[in-house]
Enzyme design. Structure first.
Site, short mmCIF file in Angstrom:
data_model
loop_
_atom_site.label_atom_id
_atom_site.label_comp_id
_atom_site.label_asym_id
_atom_site.label_seq_id
_atom_site.Cartn_x
_atom_site.Cartn_y
_atom_site.Cartn_z
N ASP A 99 33.77 19.91 6.20
CA ASP A 99 32.92 18.62 6.59
C ASP A 99 31.34 19.05 6.59
O ASP A 99 30.96 19.97 6.93
CB ASP A 99 33.67 18.23 8.52
N HIS A 123 29.24 14.15 -1.79
CA HIS A 123 30.51 14.37 -2.17
C HIS A 123 30.54 15.54 -3.25
O HIS A 123 31.70 15.44 -3.46
CB HIS A 123 31.52 13.00 -1.92
N LEU A 160 49.01 29.79 -6.00
CA LEU A 160 48.44 29.57 -5.14
C LEU A 160 49.44 28.28 -5.00
O LEU A 160 48.99 28.31 -5.55
CB LEU A 160 46.64 29.50 -5.09
C1 IPE Z 1 37.31 14.91 9.23
O1 IPE Z 1 36.13 14.47 8.82
C2 IPE Z 1 38.33 14.46 8.17
C3 IPE Z 1 37.42 15.26 6.74
C4 IPE Z 1 36.66 16.15 6.43
C5 IPE Z 1 38.45 14.79 5.11
P1 IPE Z 1 35.35 13.45 9.61
O2 IPE Z 1 33.75 13.94 9.72
O3 IPE Z 1 36.06 11.87 9.19
O4 IPE Z 1 35.53 14.00 10.99
P2 IPE Z 1 34.91 13.19 12.92
O5 IPE Z 1 34.81 11.48 12.23
O6 IPE Z 1 33.57 14.04 12.72
O7 IPE Z 1 35.00 12.99 14.04
C1 IPE Z 2 33.01 15.27 4.70
O1 IPE Z 2 31.61 14.83 4.57
C2 IPE Z 2 33.77 14.44 3.33
C3 IPE Z 2 34.83 13.11 3.79
C4 IPE Z 2 34.81 12.95 5.57
C5 IPE Z 2 35.28 12.51 3.30
P1 IPE Z 2 31.32 13.99 5.49
O2 IPE Z 2 31.12 12.42 4.84
O3 IPE Z 2 32.38 13.37 7.39
O4 IPE Z 2 29.96 14.66 6.32
P2 IPE Z 2 29.23 14.15 7.45
O5 IPE Z 2 30.05 14.42 7.96
O6 IPE Z 2 28.98 12.40 7.51
O7 IPE Z 2 27.89 14.76 7.71
MG MG Z 3 32.21 14.16 8.96
#
Ligand code: IPE
Ligand code: IPE
Ligand code: MG
Length: 252
Positions: free
Chosen positions: A30, A47, A141
């Site tokens: 995240d 990303h 792995l």
């Molecule tokens: C959780 O992250 C999903 C992934 C890292 C793929 P999100 O960014 O979607 O989660 P919330 O919305 O903050 O809980």
């Molecule tokens: C995690 O990073 C990737 C996915 C959930 C696809 P985020 O896109 O949730 O990044 P933040 O949480 O907005 O910083």
């Molecule tokens: Mg996120």
């Protein structure tokens, strides 16, 4: 009247028994969006940088001889994001599989995907299946990528399979146990995660491995996923090693 028993144990008894290395590490990757925002870049740049962190993390898992690595890449709920971000993410996924699969295969990595693959475009579904097939005999792995994954959806899907098996007379409800239920999850045949790491400072599971996380150790790191690397992985393993896992039993 007897005196109150001492509740402090000798120091040697307090030292936690070091845990053996985790067989299965799972990561909620995240913070890509915040990483990009902090640099004035579009979210897709975060990303892309996150995909580079995935490569570093796989290398770290290989170095530390972790047998199972599961990465949460896209949740069932992430489909709710703006259409542009979803299409950028699916394009990145297409690109990633095409470009990384040969190297992963050469490094002895076995790929699995968990989640609702059917929600992706047909060409992506085909390349996920092909990547699994190409790496099926590798064992160094076990890399599992959670895509369009949601723990509740997974549990409901398993419950539906059980209901059908009961309706057809294949299972007697009184014989249903945890093992029979777990065999119907996307993670059938995989060990439960010993350690779940979440980056970005958020402290929640966001629907990740709800059933499987029952006794996982949780580590929340204040690092955004694109900045994650070998040192963070090693730090998490060291933190894990200092913990005493009890599984409900009395402390050793
Ligand atoms: C959780 O992250 C999903 C992934 C890292 C793929 P999100 O960014 O979607 O989660 P919330 O919305 O903050 O809980
Ligand atoms: C995690 O990073 C990737 C996915 C959930 C696809 P985020 O896109 O949730 O990044 P933040 O949480 O907005 O910083
Ligand atoms: Mg996120």
């Amino acid at each position: 009247m007897s005196s109150t028993p001492a509740i402090t144990a000798p120091t040697s008894d307090l030292a936690p028994a070091a845990s053996p290395p985790p067989a299965h590490v799972a990561i909620i990757m995240d913070g890509n969006g915040r990483w990009a925002q902090a640099r004035g870049l579009p979210r897709i740049a975060g990303h892309r940088a996150g995909a580079r962190a995935v490569r570093r993390t796989i290398e770290a898992a290989l170095t530390h001889k972790v047998g199972w690595l599961t990465l949460y890449a896209f949740s069932s709920e992430n489909w709710r994001r703006p259409r542009d971000e979803v299409s950028d993410l699916t394009a990145l996924l297409r690109h990633y599989i095409k470009n990384e699969i040969a190297e992963l295969a050469a490094n002895g990595v076995r790929l699995r995907f968990i989640g609702e693959a059917g929600r992706f475009a047909a060409d992506i579904q085909a390349s996920l299946a092909e990547a699994e097939r190409m790496t099926a005999t590798n064992a160094r792995l076990n890399l599992t990528i959670a895509l369009s994954y949601g723990g509740r959806a997974e549990i409901i899907a398993a419950a539906r399979l059980i209901a059908c098996a009961v309706a057809s007379g294949e299972i007697d409800p009184s014989e249903l146990d945890e093992a029979a239920f777990a065999r119907r999850l996307f993670t059938a045949g995989m060990p439960d995660p010993d350690l779940i790491i979440r980056t970005s400072g958020e402290r929640r599971l966001s629907n990740f491995l709800l059933w499987q996380a029952a006794y996982a150790e949780l580590i929340f790191l204040n690092v955004l996923w694109p900045d994650f690397g070998a040192a963070h992985f090693a730090e998490a393993l060291a933190d894990y090693a200092s913990r005493e896992r009890r599984f409900g039993a009395r402390p050793a």
